[in-house]
Design an enzyme around this catalytic site. Structure first.
Site, mmCIF file in Angstrom:
data_model
loop_
_atom_site.group_PDB
_atom_site.id
_atom_site.type_symbol
_atom_site.label_atom_id
_atom_site.label_comp_id
_atom_site.label_asym_id
_atom_site.label_seq_id
_atom_site.Cartn_x
_atom_site.Cartn_y
_atom_site.Cartn_z
ATOM 1 N N LYS A 180 0.860 -1.190 0.000
ATOM 2 C CA LYS A 180 0.000 0.000 0.000
ATOM 3 C C LYS A 180 0.893 1.235 0.000
ATOM 4 O O LYS A 180 1.837 1.332 0.778
ATOM 5 C CB LYS A 180 -0.888 0.026 1.253
ATOM 6 N N LYS A 280 -13.590 -7.052 -6.133
ATOM 7 C CA LYS A 280 -14.041 -7.163 -4.744
ATOM 8 C C LYS A 280 -15.544 -7.421 -4.816
ATOM 9 O O LYS A 280 -16.332 -6.490 -4.981
ATOM 10 C CB LYS A 280 -13.767 -5.845 -3.991
HETATM 11 O O1 LIG Z 1 -6.302 -6.547 -2.112
HETATM 12 C C1 LIG Z 1 -5.705 -6.937 -1.093
HETATM 13 O O2 LIG Z 1 -4.615 -7.524 -1.150
HETATM 14 C C2 LIG Z 1 -6.275 -6.727 0.280
HETATM 15 C C3 LIG Z 1 -7.443 -5.787 0.373
HETATM 16 C C4 LIG Z 1 -7.080 -4.356 0.095
HETATM 17 O O3 LIG Z 1 -5.930 -4.039 -0.157
HETATM 18 C C5 LIG Z 1 -8.100 -3.367 0.159
HETATM 19 C C6 LIG Z 1 -9.358 -3.670 0.596
HETATM 20 C C7 LIG Z 1 -10.321 -2.682 0.779
HETATM 21 C C8 LIG Z 1 -9.993 -1.371 0.617
HETATM 22 C C9 LIG Z 1 -8.592 -0.950 0.441
HETATM 23 O O4 LIG Z 1 -8.015 -0.777 1.711
HETATM 24 C C10 LIG Z 1 -7.742 -1.993 -0.287
HETATM 25 C C11 LIG Z 1 -7.818 -1.815 -1.792
HETATM 26 O O5 LIG Z 1 -8.147 -0.731 -2.284
HETATM 27 O O6 LIG Z 1 -7.544 -2.737 -2.567
HETATM 28 MG MG LIG Z 2 -7.151 -1.345 -4.438
#
Ligand SMILES: O=C(O)CCC(=O)C1=CC=C[C@@H](O)[C@@H]1C(=O)O
Ligand SMILES: [Mg+2]
Length: 368
Positions: A180, A280
């Site tokens: 991140k 997602k």
């Molecule tokens: O994608 C992943 O490896 C884990 C989940 C993740 O990073 C996220 C989940 C939900 C919101 C954000 O914080 C982030 C994303 O944006 O992908």
């Molecule tokens: Mg993302």
């Protein structure tokens, strides 16, 4: 019009996973109820303008003649458009229809199926509800589980903690990590990326996620300070999707779409430099929609990465299984369970059986 779209989405899900048990039980009575959960997080989770200390959501439980199926409905603050209240109201409508016998979980033909769904939904359900319902129906039809996939480890938090974690890494390296970025200055982002790359073997690449926080100028500057050949892609580098191909053309940094895929009606189109789409399901809106996206991406040679929205262990179990079934070649983004103090499911999850849920974190939803 919206209703018809929804009906065809759900019916396609029902058609894709045949299961002998499902047909045997199709005439039995189905019952539905809702559990509310509240799970504390180990440390506050920063999500766009929100700081979450706990995760709240709903579990939909279907009981078809003693066979159980579960779905999770947990809008993610900062990402979902709907509130938990809105989702719960729609889910209660669904449960009422199931319990009153107005919803036939396993209709015998298409017209019966359409009639069932039209009775339930006056308007298109919100994404989290669609995901919860479709996954509970899908669950009912699973005779067993695939081995859970290896995940791409999620690196977030302070850079020194990330480096310590990598220093102490045990066993083999996964082929990709997710890092991140985009919360601090771009100078700090560059240092962070370069240090993480240094700490990893050359064969391991990283996926970055900027959550639309950079400007195009900043993205260009970061890309020119790192080895883009070791970056699989950056998720959503800036707030404008129109910038992404320009970033790729000027620097060779590939990108992935995440927030963009969550927009209602998003249609996958070829883009120069597009390496992957991140799905997602809680935010995208259900299994059938996800499956359409997987098919469209495959046809264009674009990678598909399933990713979590900080679901409980029950939702994560569904996502692991979907990833194992639909994208077995990928390391999904499901490394989020360590954000929680506790698991919602206290024992192993067995297909068709009731899930033992930790009573400390749930309350029964209003009687539907
Ligand atoms: O994608 C992943 O490896 C884990 C989940 C993740 O990073 C996220 C989940 C939900 C919101 C954000 O914080 C982030 C994303 O944006 O992908
Ligand atoms: Mg993302």
């Amino acid at each position: 019009m919206l209703i018809w779209k929804n009906v065809s989405q759900i019916s396609a899900v029902l058609a894709v996973i045949p299961d002998a048990v499902f047909h045997k039980n199709s005439m039995k009575e189905c019952k539905a109820d809702i559990l509310r959960y509240r799970l504390p997080l180990k440390r506050p989770l920063h999500l766009k303008q929100f700081n979450l200390n706990e995760r709240e959501g709903l579990i939909l439980r279907l009981n078809l003649g003693g066979r159980f199926g579960y779905g999770e409905i947990a809008p993610l603050p900062g990402f979902s458009c709907e509130s938990l209240f809105e989702a719960e109201t729609q889910l209660q409508e669904f449960c009422r229809a199931v319990n009153d016998g107005h919803f036939k979980p396993f209709p015998t033909d298409d017209s019966e199926r359409r009639a069932s769904y039209e009775t339930v939904f006056a308007s298109l359900p919100v994404p989290s509800v669609l995901f919860g319902i479709e996954s509970a129906l899908w669950w009912l039809r699973q005779g067993g589980w695939l081995s859970p996939p290896v995940m791409a480890p999620l690196l977030q938090g302070a850079t020194e903690h990330i480096l310590l974690r990598l220093e102490q890494w045990q066993g083999s390296w996964p082929k990709e990590f997710k890092l991140k970025i985009g919360r601090d200055s771009i100078e700090e982002d560059c240092v962070r990326i370069n240090k993480v790359l240094e700490a990893l073997p050359e064969s391991v690449s990283i996926k970055l996620d900027a959550n639309q926080q950079w400007t195009l100028g900043q993205a260009l500057s970061v890309a020119r300070s790192i080895d883009v050949n070791r970056i699989a892609f950056v998720e959503e580098p800036t707030a404008s999707v129109g910038d992404f191909s320009e970033l790729y053309e000027k620097t060779g940094l590939h990108f992935a779409l995440d927030e963009t895929v969550q927009q209602p009606g998003y249609l996958l189109q070829t883009m120069h430099g597009l390496a992957a789409i991140v799905i997602k399901p809680m935010l995208v809106g259900g299994l059938c929609r996800c499956q359409q996206l997987v098919t469209a991406a495959r046809a264009q040679g674009i990678r598909v990465i399933f990713s979590s929205s900080y679901e409980s262990s029950i939702g994560l179990h569904i996502l692991e299984q979907l990833s194992a079934q639909w994208t077995p070649e990928e390391l999904p983004g499901l490394d989020t369970s360590s954000a929680f103090v506790n698991r919602l499911a206290c024992e192993d999850i067995i297909a068709g059986h009731p899930v033992s849920i930790n009573p400390a974190f749930v309350s029964l939803g209003e009687k539907s």
